[in-house]
Design an enzyme around this catalytic site. Structure first.
Site, PDB file in Angstrom:
ATOM      1  N   THR A  15      50.200  10.513   4.108  1.00  0.00           N
ATOM      2  CA  THR A  15      50.500  10.047   2.747  1.00  0.00           C
ATOM      3  C   THR A  15      51.610  10.846   2.083  1.00  0.00           C
ATOM      4  O   THR A  15      52.427  10.297   1.345  1.00  0.00           O
ATOM      5  CB  THR A  15      49.225  10.179   1.874  1.00  0.00           C
ATOM      6  OG1 THR A  15      48.205   9.421   2.490  1.00  0.00           O
ATOM      7  CG2 THR A  15      49.436   9.681   0.471  1.00  0.00           C
ATOM      8  N   CYS A 271      25.553  21.119   8.191  1.00  0.00           N
ATOM      9  CA  CYS A 271      25.706  21.523   6.791  1.00  0.00           C
ATOM     10  C   CYS A 271      27.131  22.006   6.539  1.00  0.00           C
ATOM     11  O   CYS A 271      27.766  22.594   7.417  1.00  0.00           O
ATOM     12  CB  CYS A 271      24.772  22.681   6.447  1.00  0.00           C
ATOM     13  SG  CYS A 271      23.057  22.210   6.501  1.00  0.00           S
TER      14      CYS A 271
HETATM   15  N1  ASP Z   1      45.407   8.575   6.343  1.00  0.00           N
HETATM   16  C1  ASP Z   1      46.279   9.579   5.807  1.00  0.00           C
HETATM   17  C2  ASP Z   1      46.544  10.586   6.902  1.00  0.00           C
HETATM   18  O1  ASP Z   1      45.718  11.409   7.191  1.00  0.00           O
HETATM   19  C3  ASP Z   1      45.676  10.221   4.619  1.00  0.00           C
HETATM   20  C4  ASP Z   1      46.478  11.358   4.050  1.00  0.00           C
HETATM   21  O2  ASP Z   1      47.597  11.615   4.396  1.00  0.00           O
HETATM   22  O3  ASP Z   1      45.961  12.058   3.184  1.00  0.00           O
HETATM   23  O4  ASP Z   1      47.582  10.551   7.520  1.00  0.00           O
END
Ligand code: ASP
Length: 334
Positions: A15, A271
């Site tokens: 992202t 946990c």
């Molecule tokens: N699905 C994305 C990834 O892990 C989520 C992120 O980047 O936070 O590449």
């Protein structure tokens, strides 16, 4: 003129690397436009260079081949930079951070993985702060380990885990203190590092002869015996609480057979925090007697990648067991 501090940013996808096009869809950005996306970078008195892995990915597609690419880039560029920042999807970031910690022996420079919950081009993005502070910390060169930086906290990479899918505070380090916290100033925890003058040693031979078996109430004998009988040498057994498991005869027999067949079974807890303590309850003392190895307070991510690393070395079975029990890169409390 060359600046005195330098950082290499390695982009892997996720992202953090997305920006919103005029049409409103998300696209991976071109790293050359990084300073356009974050103009604040131009005010840094730091030489920043960038590299991209062959094919940027959503980190759910992460695999050992990408980890190998990353450590090879770091090895090649090691002497040219004070530190490294890896832009990475958050989903498997804790696995990558753990894997790199084992693959990079005698590390003397910071390797900081960071990502974002919101893409860089989105108004409320957390990407900018995460990148800017990661670069600042990496440029100082004073934290000689693989770390994750997220939402004002620097964590030991092989101690953290993704614990939230929607908050900016996505990661937790349940069994180890934060290495640093960023507020008005960046405050570092007083950790004493045994600085080494040994050369960086890069391990690229990772075994994928491993699996994770999560226990659950009402598990079926056929399923467990089949999984334990599969041709995998390293098994991460995710048990309940302080390392407890069923005391059903068939279950213990299946564990015994697997160990007799030369498999290594490493016990970690389901946990989030706390430690495996084999022997505390009757439901865990049997595991210890059968030869299940206590993973103590290791995360599943650290346990898995440590197993992958050790099974890729030429340690004997006995030596591998000994290595699993001790801290190699700060991944467990002794
Ligand atoms: N699905 C994305 C990834 O892990 C989520 C992120 O980047 O936070 O590449």
């Amino acid at each position: 003129m060359r600046k005195s501090d330098s950082v290499l940013i390695i982009y892997t996808g996720g992202t953090i690397g997305m920006y919103k096009t005029n049409e409103g869809s998300l696209r991976p950005f071109d790293l050359d436009t990084l300073s356009m996306q974050i103009p604040e970078l131009n005010t840094f008195d730091i030489d920043i260079n960038t590299k991209t892995i062959t094919q940027p990915i959503d980190s759910s597609n992460m695999c050992k081949e990408v980890w190998i690419q990353l450590v090879e880039i770091i090895e090649k560029e090691y002497n040219n930079y004070n530190g490294f920042v890896i832009l990475h999807g958050s989903d498997t970031m804790a696995y990558t951070a753990s894997a790199l910690s084992f693959m990079l022996e005698n590390l003397n420079k910071p390797i900081i993985l960071t990502g974002a919950q919101l893409p860089i081009g989105v108004l409320r993005t957390d990407a900018k702060e995460n990148i800017i502070t990661s670069i600042e910390i990496a440029s100082k060169g004073n934290i000689p380990e693989v770390c994750v930086y997220f939402e004002y906290r620097l964590m030991r990479g092989n101690r953290c885990t993704k614990a939230n899918a929607e908050h900016f505070e996505a990661f937790k380090s349940p069994n180890f203190i934060y290495l640093a916290e960023a507020g008005l100033e960046i405050k570092y925890s007083p950790i004493k590092y045994d600085r080494t003058n040994k050369n960086l040693k890069v391990h690229t031979n990772l075994s994928d002869d491993v699996l994770i078996l999560k226990l659950f109430p009402s598990m079926k004998k056929e399923f467990i015996t089949k999984v334990l009988d599969m041709p995998y040498q390293g098994i991460i057994l995710e048990t309940f609480g302080a390392g407890n498991a069923s005391t059903a005869k068939w279950f213990l027999r299946a564990i015994q057979t697997a160990i007799d067949n030369g498999k290594l079974i490493l016990n970690v807890s389901q946990c989030l925090s706390g430690s495996v303590s084999q022997g505390l309850y009757e439901t865990s003392s049997k595991l210890g007697e059968l030869g299940v190895i206590s993973g103590k307070d290791m995360t599943t991510e650290a346990a898995l990648t440590k197993m992958m690393y050790l099974l890729g070395t030429d340690y004997s079975l006995k030596e591998t067991k000994q290595q699993l029990l001790i801290s190699l890169r700060g991944e467990l409390s002794n």
